[in-house]
Design a protein around this motif. Structure first.
Motif, short mmCIF file in Angstrom:
data_model
loop_
_atom_site.label_atom_id
_atom_site.label_comp_id
_atom_site.label_asym_id
_atom_site.label_seq_id
_atom_site.Cartn_x
_atom_site.Cartn_y
_atom_site.Cartn_z
N PHE A 48 53.45 -21.31 -16.19
CA PHE A 48 53.95 -19.95 -15.97
C PHE A 48 53.53 -19.44 -14.58
O PHE A 48 54.35 -18.86 -13.85
N GLY A 97 61.87 -19.32 -20.78
CA GLY A 97 60.69 -18.81 -21.47
C GLY A 97 59.60 -19.86 -21.53
O GLY A 97 59.83 -20.98 -21.98
N THR A 106 53.03 -19.25 -23.82
CA THR A 106 51.64 -19.05 -23.37
C THR A 106 50.73 -18.75 -24.54
O THR A 106 49.66 -18.17 -24.36
N GLU A 122 60.20 -15.48 -18.25
CA GLU A 122 59.40 -14.69 -19.18
C GLU A 122 58.39 -15.57 -19.88
O GLU A 122 58.60 -16.78 -20.02
N HIS A 123 57.28 -14.96 -20.29
CA HIS A 123 56.36 -15.71 -21.14
C HIS A 123 56.69 -15.39 -22.59
O HIS A 123 57.10 -14.27 -22.92
N ASN A 144 56.94 -11.63 -14.65
CA ASN A 144 57.40 -11.72 -16.02
C ASN A 144 58.58 -10.79 -16.25
O ASN A 144 58.58 -9.62 -15.84
N ASN A 145 59.63 -11.32 -16.89
CA ASN A 145 60.85 -10.56 -17.19
C ASN A 145 61.59 -10.11 -15.93
O ASN A 145 62.30 -9.10 -15.95
N LYS A 166 56.14 -18.54 -11.46
CA LYS A 166 56.17 -17.22 -10.83
C LYS A 166 56.11 -17.34 -9.31
O LYS A 166 56.86 -16.67 -8.59
#
Length: 271
Positions: free
Chosen positions: A105, A89, A92, A128-129, A116-117, A109
């Motif tokens: 982040f 995690g 952000t 995830e953020h 995300n997720n 990615k």
């Protein structure tokens, strides 16, 4: 089409969960109060809260699946689909973002090839953020299975996820040694962490978190700087132990008790 009822756990899994659930429920005067730890328990079995897990919780506690689903979908710590061994995690929220959280982040990615997720193809990492890790004084912060990795950069974060995927040892900045997400879920369900030295290594707040507390107690805080309100000349600061006052120290001279400093406007016009 309406979904069919969720399948039950295999008999051996059900027997193991029943024994653990009995121990959890015994902690509470009302069985429905055990729902949160019970959701962690079924998450420790599958790595997420499946329809089968929610059915199990409902049957065990005498609730409807709608009641269980309402809780499982409210809290972000309960996963609703299969996820990786390590939940990475990235904070952000405001401070972490301006200190580099957004950049971390975005880099992760691209580096992991997930959004995300989403989970990497090898099933190791779910990215995830997170809105806030409650560790602003160590920004930007990354958490892995709820353990802190402070003062991160895009480079250190990429090295971190590479180590996780390769199975290399990874040590949090502070807190207990890292374990898998399923193991973390079982600990959150209220069962002891039986790894040697894990509890002793949990530690507490870091030095940056304690500076404000030291100042409030009138203790010297290395490197601390008192910023005075605009337009005010610096005043002599109290020395440690000399009676530093806080908002809880009373009585103090206020506008109500100090004629020299009355409250409110000085005339009808407020001039």
């Amino acid at each position: 089409m309406p979904q069919l009822p969720a399948p039950d756990y295999p008999a051996d899994v059900r027997a193991r969960l029943d024994a653990d659930a009995e121990e959890i429920i015994a902690r509470y005067p009302d069985s429905r109060s055990a729902l949160l730890p019970l959701l962690h328990l079924v998450q420790s079995e599958e790595g997420y809260v499946s329809r089968t897990g929610m059915r199990y919780c409902a049957d065990t506690l005498g609730l409807t699946t709608a009641e269980v689903t309402a809780v499982a979908t409210f809290y972000s710590m309960y996963r609703r689909r299969p996820s990786g061994d390590y939940q990475v995690g990235v904070c952000t929220n405001t401070l972490c973002a301006v200190m580099g959280g957004d950049a971390i982040f975005d880099e992760l990615k691209q580096h992991l090839g997930v959004g995300n997720n989403e989970t990497t193809e090898d099933g190791k990492v779910t990215l995830e953020h997170i809105e806030c890790n409650a560790a602003c004084d160590f920004a930007p912060v990354v958490m892995v299975n709820w353990e802190f990795f402070d003062n991160q950069t895009p480079e250190t974060a990429k090295r971190l996820v590479d180590d996780l995927r390769a199975g290399r040892p990874v040590a949090p900045t502070r807190g207990a040694p890292l374990c898998t997400y399923k193991e973390t879920a079982r600990i959150l369900a209220g069962f002891p962490d039986e790894r040697p030295g894990a509890v002793e290594a949990s530690g507490g707040a870091g030095p940056a978190s304690l500076i404000g507390l030291k100042l409030a107690k009138g203790e010297a805080a290395p490197g601390a700087r008192v910023v005075h309100p605009r337009g005010e000349a610096p005043r002599d600061e109290p020395t440690p132990g000399s009676g530093h006052l806080s908002s809880h120290d009373a009585p103090q001279r206020t506008s109500a008790s100090d004629p020299a400093n009355p409250a409110g406007p000085v005339n009808e016009e407020g001039e």
